[in-house]
Structure formats: C-alpha cells, structure tokens
Design a protein around this motif. Structure first.
Motif, short mmCIF file in Angstrom:
data_model
loop_
_atom_site.label_atom_id
_atom_site.label_comp_id
_atom_site.label_asym_id
_atom_site.label_seq_id
_atom_site.Cartn_x
_atom_site.Cartn_y
_atom_site.Cartn_z
N PRO A 215 0.83 -1.22 0.00
CA PRO A 215 0.00 0.00 0.00
C PRO A 215 0.86 1.26 0.00
CG PRO A 215 0.05 -0.93 2.19
CD PRO A 215 0.81 -1.89 1.31
N ILE A 216 1.51 1.49 -1.13
CA ILE A 216 2.32 2.71 -1.32
C ILE A 216 1.80 3.42 -2.56
CG2 ILE A 216 4.40 1.92 -0.13
CD1 ILE A 216 5.58 1.16 -2.81
N TYR A 315 7.21 11.92 -3.79
CA TYR A 315 7.18 11.13 -2.57
C TYR A 315 6.60 9.76 -2.89
CZ TYR A 315 7.51 15.40 0.37
OH TYR A 315 7.90 16.57 0.97
N THR A 316 7.16 8.73 -2.32
CA THR A 316 6.55 7.40 -2.38
C THR A 316 6.03 7.11 -0.98
OG1 THR A 316 8.20 6.79 -4.03
CG2 THR A 316 6.88 5.02 -3.10
N GLU A 321 3.43 5.74 6.85
CA GLU A 321 4.54 6.70 6.76
C GLU A 321 5.86 6.14 7.30
OE1 GLU A 321 3.70 10.81 7.74
OE2 GLU A 321 1.55 10.43 7.54
N ASN A 322 5.89 4.85 7.67
CA ASN A 322 7.15 4.20 7.99
C ASN A 322 7.78 3.66 6.72
OD1 ASN A 322 8.04 4.21 10.74
ND2 ASN A 322 6.22 3.05 11.29
N PHE A 323 9.09 3.51 6.73
CA PHE A 323 9.79 2.98 5.58
C PHE A 323 9.53 1.47 5.44
CE2 PHE A 323 13.38 6.11 6.96
CZ PHE A 323 12.57 7.18 6.67
N ILE A 324 9.86 0.94 4.29
CA ILE A 324 9.90 -0.50 4.08
C ILE A 324 11.37 -0.88 3.87
CG2 ILE A 324 9.19 -2.41 2.57
CD1 ILE A 324 6.83 -0.10 1.91
N LEU A 325 11.93 -1.56 4.84
CA LEU A 325 13.32 -2.00 4.82
C LEU A 325 13.32 -3.46 5.21
CD1 LEU A 325 14.80 0.97 6.94
CD2 LEU A 325 14.59 0.88 4.44
N ASP A 326 13.37 -4.36 4.23
CA ASP A 326 13.13 -5.76 4.55
C ASP A 326 13.58 -6.66 3.40
OD1 ASP A 326 12.28 -7.95 6.00
OD2 ASP A 326 10.15 -7.47 5.89
N GLY A 339 9.14 3.34 0.14
CA GLY A 339 8.14 4.03 0.96
C GLY A 339 8.72 5.05 1.92
N PHE A 340 9.61 5.90 1.45
CA PHE A 340 10.28 6.83 2.36
C PHE A 340 9.43 8.05 2.71
CE2 PHE A 340 13.63 4.22 0.57
CZ PHE A 340 14.25 3.80 1.74
N SER A 341 8.30 8.21 2.06
CA SER A 341 7.20 9.08 2.52
C SER A 341 7.59 10.54 2.77
CB SER A 341 6.58 8.49 3.80
OG SER A 341 6.12 7.17 3.57
#
Length: 382
Positions: A215-216, A315-316, A321-326, A339-341
């Motif tokens: 959901p970005i 903006y993505t 509003e949290n990043f996706i780092l995974d 998702g760096f928002s």
C-alpha cells in the motif's frame, strides 16, 4: 556476465548510501541507475532538505537520527564538502496539536537541546512570521539544512573511491530470482549474490513484478520558491527551517530559509496529487498552488504571495509513513528499500547502513519491526 557481491538498483540517496556502505566494507558492488546522472526525475535531486533529531510521532526515527548526524559528519570529512548547515528547526501548533506537543516531549526525553517559546518570545526571535497568539512554538536546536546535491555527489564519489562501480542510463528490465540474482538491462546482464531495490517511485512498478503488492502511492510535490520583500529577511542566520504539521486542511507545510536562490525562500506543501512516476508532469497541481498562496499571505507578510520558481519531486508514500526496509518475503537475497514518505533523506546514512546489513545477512543495527513488509499483511498481496 559480470558477477558482483551485491547490486543496488536505484542511485538516489538511499541506494547511493547503501552502495557506499557495501563498498566501504570491501564488497564488490554495482550501483545501477535508469537515468543518466545527475537527473531530476526522482526524489533525491535539488539543493536542500530539512533535517532534525526529534520525531515525536515516530520516536524510533529519533534513535536512528542520532547516528545519522554522525554519519553525515563522517561523509563531510571523507568528501571534503560541507553537507549540513545548522539553523535550528521551528515547529508550532495549538495546545492540542499532537505533533508539536509530541515533539517537545521527544526533545525532553532524549535530552536534545531545544527552546519552547510563547507567542511574544517567538515574535521577538522571528518577527518575520505571523501565527496565532495561543500557539506554542519549539525550536529543535539540532535542526538545519542538508545540502542534497552535495550529499548525493559525495556518496557517489566515495562509493567509487572505495572500489564501487556506477552504471547509469541502464534501466533494469528483468529481475530473475534464484540462489544468485540475475538482472537484465537493455545492454547487459549482471549477476549478484544479493540485490537491493531502492527504486523510489518506481517501486510501484518494480515490486509487483516480484509478486509484492504494497500500500504505497506516488505523489508529485511542488517545490516552491517565494521572493522576499526585503532581501536577506529570511537568511539562515535569521530564520530557521520550519515544519507546521497541521497547517492547512490537515496537510503539513515545511520551509527553509533563503539559501539556494538569493532572495528566495523555499516553502512547500507536504502533499500533492497522486501520479504515475513516468507521467508525473500531467498532474493538476492548481489546488496546491492556491493553498500555498493563501498560506504565505496569512503567515509570511514579508514574502511575495506568488511563487517565483516551481520545481517538482516525488514522494513514495507508505500507508503508515514508515519505511519498508526488509527482505523479499520469498527470496532473502532480494532486499527492498521503499516508501520513504517524504522524510527519508535525512535518515539516508542509517538507511544505507541497515540495507547493507540486510543484503549481507548481518544482524541489523536497529529494531526492524516498524519496517517489515509483513506489517501490511492484512491489506497487501505478497
């Protein structure tokens, strides 16, 4: 076919930081970028970004910002460039404004130097702005300006210094997962033990091809510059960076002093129309411009209420509003940074460090639970 330890796809600030950390630790690293460098099609161009330590609404970022400041300083020393300019950051809001009050509590908990001001104290310090008399104002003294172009240039330069290879103008057309990952561009094929995807707004196009639907969404942001009525009124020695979270119809507004263009102040809405990254210039931004003209007229009497320069970035935005780092849910040797928002630039040195750790299967330096792909499991198809 060239073989690398790690390939990083996307040479914006997050990917460039990741590649820098990998090369600095002796890994054979390739940094791929779809556009010729430098370019202004993504989210990392331009001359300036706001930075600060306090994140009252997301305190895990405050913890990470402590190291980010140190890593920016390291990059300054390595590159010989000044990347950070301290101005302080001004935040304001009513007594029930969660962002302002949360910022004050965060500053207090983490012993970050700050000053809380009432209206009269604020006007004495910053007479060039006008806000309601019942507002509380707080200055995070650690805040200031990151020189964005210089930061990106420095990461690229130091990445090469540590042995890294950059290939720009090469769009990745296909990613083939496996024990090693194969990437195909229009001109070449590459293989790597791990791949890191930091593709910015193009995550909405690249990730679904790997069966990851998050959901970005992508928004085009108008970067607006406004003329001072009196030259030097908003210079960095007189006026700080600022952020008003609930500024207009629930949207945030942020600004920086006159630094990039002589006599022009950068003040922008922290929101914009949703776009396709390949056709972003078609978006209707009339409502953004009208909103900002009214805001400037109301709160900045010493600025002409008509923008002189309008630039754009993207903006993505992730849903929380949290990043996706995974890691990819199925292939651990594919790492996702997305998702760096609109607030990832300041944290880029730490983001790059963490993504490098994930790519090398090392224990990450921080609690990664806020950044997991699986947090979206109820509304994301994986």
């Amino acid at each position: 076919m060239d073989m690398y330890d790690v390939i990083v796809v996307g040479a914006g600030i997050e990917g460039s930081s990741t590649a820098y950390h990998l090369a600095k630790h002796g890994r054979k690293t390739l940094l791929l970028e779809q556009f010729p460098l430098p370019h202004s099609r993504g989210s990392s161009h331009g001359q300036s970004r706001i930075t600060r330590k306090a994140y009252g609404e997301m305190e895990h970022f405050t913890v990470m910002m402590k190291e980010a400041y140190n890593l920016w300083e390291t990059l300054e020393k390595e590159s010989g460039r000044t990347i950070f300019k301290k101005t302080g950051m001004l935040t304001m809001g009513s007594a029930d404004d969660k962002f302002t009050m949360g910022t004050i509590r965060c500053l207090q908990r983490h012993a970050i130097p700050h000053t809380v001001l009432d209206y009269n104290q604020m006007k004495k310090t910053y007479p060039m702005v006008e806000f309601p008399r019942d507002f509380t104002f707080v200055v995070d003294k650690s805040g200031g300006i990151l020189m964005a172009d210089k930061a990106l240039m420095s990461f690229h330069e130091m990445f090469r210094y540590y042995g890294g290879t950059i290939r720009d103008g090469e769009e990745v057309l296909e990613i083939v997962p496996g024990e090693t990952v194969e990437l195909r561009t229009a001109t070449s094929r590459y293989r790597a033990g791990s791949v890191v995807l930091t593709v910015g707004a193009w995550a909405t196009k690249v990730l679904p091809k790997l069966q990851v639907h998050l959901p970005i969404r992508v928004m085009r942001i108008n970067v607006l510059y406004w003329k001072e009525k009196v030259r030097g009124r908003y210079s960095p020695d007189k006026f700080p960076v600022f952020l008003q979270e609930n500024a207009s119809n629930g949207y945030a507004v942020y600004g920086l002093p006159s630094e990039e263009y002589p006599g022009l102040v950068k003040i922008c809405l922290h929101w914009g129309p949703e776009v396709d990254p390949d056709t972003r210039d078609k978006a209707d931004d009339t409502w953004v411009l009208n909103t900002m003209k009214k805001y400037i007229s109301k709160h900045f009497p010493d600025i002409e209420p008509e923008p002189v320069i309008s630039e754009t970035c993207m903006y993505t935005w992730s849903k929380d509003e949290n990043f996706i780092l995974d890691h990819h849910p199925a292939w651990r040797n594919i790492v996702i940074g997305a998702g760096f928002s609109g607030h990832g630039f300041k944290l880029a040195p730490v983001v790059g460090k963490v993504l490098a750790e994930l790519a090398l299967n090392k224990p990450p330096s921080y609690d990664m639970s806020p950044f997991k792909v699986q947090r979206f499991r109820h509304n994301a198809k994986l």
